[in-house]
Design a protein around this motif. Sequence first.
Motif, PDB file in Angstrom:
ATOM      1  N   LEU A 176       0.832  -1.200   0.000  1.00 30.22           N
ATOM      2  CA  LEU A 176       0.000   0.000   0.000  1.00 30.22           C
ATOM      3  C   LEU A 176       0.868   1.252   0.000  1.00 30.22           C
ATOM      4  CD1 LEU A 176      -2.847  -0.984   2.510  1.00 30.22           C
ATOM      5  CD2 LEU A 176      -2.902  -1.043   0.009  1.00 30.22           C
ATOM      6  N   THR A 177       1.988   1.198   0.735  1.00 28.04           N
ATOM      7  CA  THR A 177       2.921   2.322   0.724  1.00 28.04           C
ATOM      8  C   THR A 177       3.524   2.502  -0.661  1.00 28.04           C
ATOM      9  OG1 THR A 177       3.464   1.994   3.068  1.00 28.04           O
ATOM     10  CG2 THR A 177       5.033   3.256   1.751  1.00 28.04           C
ATOM     11  N   ASN A 178       3.912   1.404  -1.290  1.00 26.81           N
ATOM     12  CA  ASN A 178       4.436   1.472  -2.665  1.00 26.81           C
ATOM     13  C   ASN A 178       3.444   2.158  -3.596  1.00 26.81           C
ATOM     14  OD1 ASN A 178       6.981   0.317  -2.568  1.00 26.81           O
ATOM     15  ND2 ASN A 178       6.233  -1.761  -2.850  1.00 26.81           N
ATOM     16  N   ILE A 179       2.183   1.763  -3.504  1.00 24.81           N
ATOM     17  CA  ILE A 179       1.159   2.304  -4.390  1.00 24.81           C
ATOM     18  C   ILE A 179       0.958   3.793  -4.132  1.00 24.81           C
ATOM     19  CG2 ILE A 179      -1.313   2.211  -4.920  1.00 24.81           C
ATOM     20  CD1 ILE A 179      -1.070  -0.871  -4.357  1.00 24.81           C
ATOM     21  N   ALA A 180       0.947   4.172  -2.835  1.00 26.24           N
ATOM     22  CA  ALA A 180       0.793   5.591  -2.486  1.00 26.24           C
ATOM     23  C   ALA A 180       1.957   6.415  -3.016  1.00 26.24           C
ATOM     24  CB  ALA A 180       0.677   5.736  -0.968  1.00 26.24           C
ATOM     25  N   ARG A 181       3.155   5.856  -2.981  1.00 30.42           N
ATOM     26  CA  ARG A 181       4.353   6.567  -3.443  1.00 30.42           C
ATOM     27  C   ARG A 181       4.393   6.698  -4.955  1.00 30.42           C
ATOM     28  NH1 ARG A 181       9.515   3.031  -2.748  1.00 30.42           N
ATOM     29  NH2 ARG A 181       8.351   1.982  -4.400  1.00 30.42           N
ATOM     30  N   ASP A 182       3.888   5.687  -5.671  1.00 23.18           N
ATOM     31  CA  ASP A 182       4.122   5.592  -7.115  1.00 23.18           C
ATOM     32  C   ASP A 182       2.912   5.956  -7.957  1.00 23.18           C
ATOM     33  OD1 ASP A 182       6.644   4.708  -6.429  1.00 23.18           O
ATOM     34  OD2 ASP A 182       6.168   2.586  -6.676  1.00 23.18           O
ATOM     35  N   VAL A 183       1.970   6.716  -7.401  1.00 25.81           N
ATOM     36  CA  VAL A 183       0.750   7.035  -8.152  1.00 25.81           C
ATOM     37  C   VAL A 183       1.076   7.634  -9.518  1.00 25.81           C
ATOM     38  CG1 VAL A 183      -1.315   8.482  -8.216  1.00 25.81           C
ATOM     39  CG2 VAL A 183      -0.677   7.310  -6.099  1.00 25.81           C
ATOM     40  N   GLY A 184       1.927   8.656  -9.543  1.00 20.27           N
ATOM     41  CA  GLY A 184       2.253   9.309 -10.808  1.00 20.27           C
ATOM     42  C   GLY A 184       3.058   8.420 -11.733  1.00 20.27           C
TER      43      GLY A 184
END
Length: 357
Positions: A176-184
Motif C-alpha cells: 500500500l505504501t508502494n502504491i501511495a508513493r508511485d501514483v504518478g
Amino acid sequence: MRASSPDIAEPSAEPFASEGDHAACRASIRAGSRSFYAASLLLPPRTRRAAYGLYAFCRHSDDAVDEARPGTSAAAVARLQARLARAYAGEPADNPADRALADIVVAHAIPRALPEALLDGLAWDAGGRRYETLSDLCAYGARVASSVGAMMTLIMGVREADALARACDLGVAMQLTNIARDVGEDARAGRLYLPLRWLAEEGIDPDAFLAAPAASPALSRLVTRLLEAAEVLYARSEAGIGALPAGCRPAIRAARLIYAEIGREIERAGLDSVSGRARVPGRRKATLLLRAAVPRSAAGISAPCLPETAFLVAAVAAVPAPAATPGWWDIAGQVVRVLDMIETLREREALARESAP
C-alpha cells in the motif's frame, strides 16, 4: 531427510547455487532496493544469504513482466511459471536466482503456493487488472508482497500461523505504501492501483487521470487513505516481529520502519505522489537502522488474519516443516559465516560513509 511433500523435491547431494550465484543474488538486491539491502545487513549470515536468493528470484520475475514487449506479458508470466516448476522439481533453469530458489525451497520447506501467488500477482499486472475496493487491492498485495513476507518468515525458521499472519500484514502494508508513493509513476506507465470506488467518491475519472495524471486535493485524500490503511497494518505487524529469532528481528523491524517512513516523506511532500517520488534520505535511514534494535512488545500477535492473506497461512500449515537434521545447507552456512561477517562490516561502513554529511 525432511518430511516429504508432493510439491517439494528431495534434497540434492550438493547445492545447486554456487558462490558466484550467491554473489549475483547479493548484487541484485543491492542494485534493486537500497532500503531492503540496508535492512538485510542486520540479518544473520545464513538467513541473509537465503534472503538474497529469494529477493533475486522475485526481482527477476517482476522485471521479466515489466520489461516484456507490449502484448507479451502473459507469455513472460507463463515462462516464469515453467521456471518455478523446474525449481520445485530440482531441475532449475540456468540462472543464479533459479538455482538459489531451488536450494531455498527444499531447505525451508516453502510450499509452492507461496511463489505461485507472487506469479499470480504479476499475471494480474500483465492483464492490467484494476481494483474496485481496498479489499481487492489487499488481495493484490497478498500476492505480490505478503507471499514474499511469508517465505521470508519460513527462511527465518518460523511457521506458526500467528507469526505468518503478521508477516502478511507487513507485506500488504508495504505494498500500500508502494502504491501511495508511485501514483504518478504508475499512471504514466498506464497502470492504476487506486481503488475505483475511492476514485468515484472523489469524482476522479480513472481513464482521464491516466491520460493526464496531475496532483489535486482529491488525489491527496486518496493517498492519505492508503497511508492510513497501511499504518493500521504496520501496527499489527509489529507483534509478529517479536516471534522471530532474536537475530532476525532488527532487520525486519528496520524494513518496517524504513517503509513506514516513506509514508512520512509523502506527507512532507504535501501528499503529491504525481510530481515526484518520495525517498527516505540516507541519514534518516541510518537512524532508523539504529532504532530497529530497540525491543518492542509482542502483544496482539493473535489478531485475526486478513481474509485476503488467509490462503498463504493455510498453505504453510499444509506442508510439513523441514527436519532438523543437518544437511548441506547447514554446512555451507557455517563455512561462509566468517567471510560473510567481514563483508557485512565492509558494507555497513560503506553505508555509514554514504549517509555522512
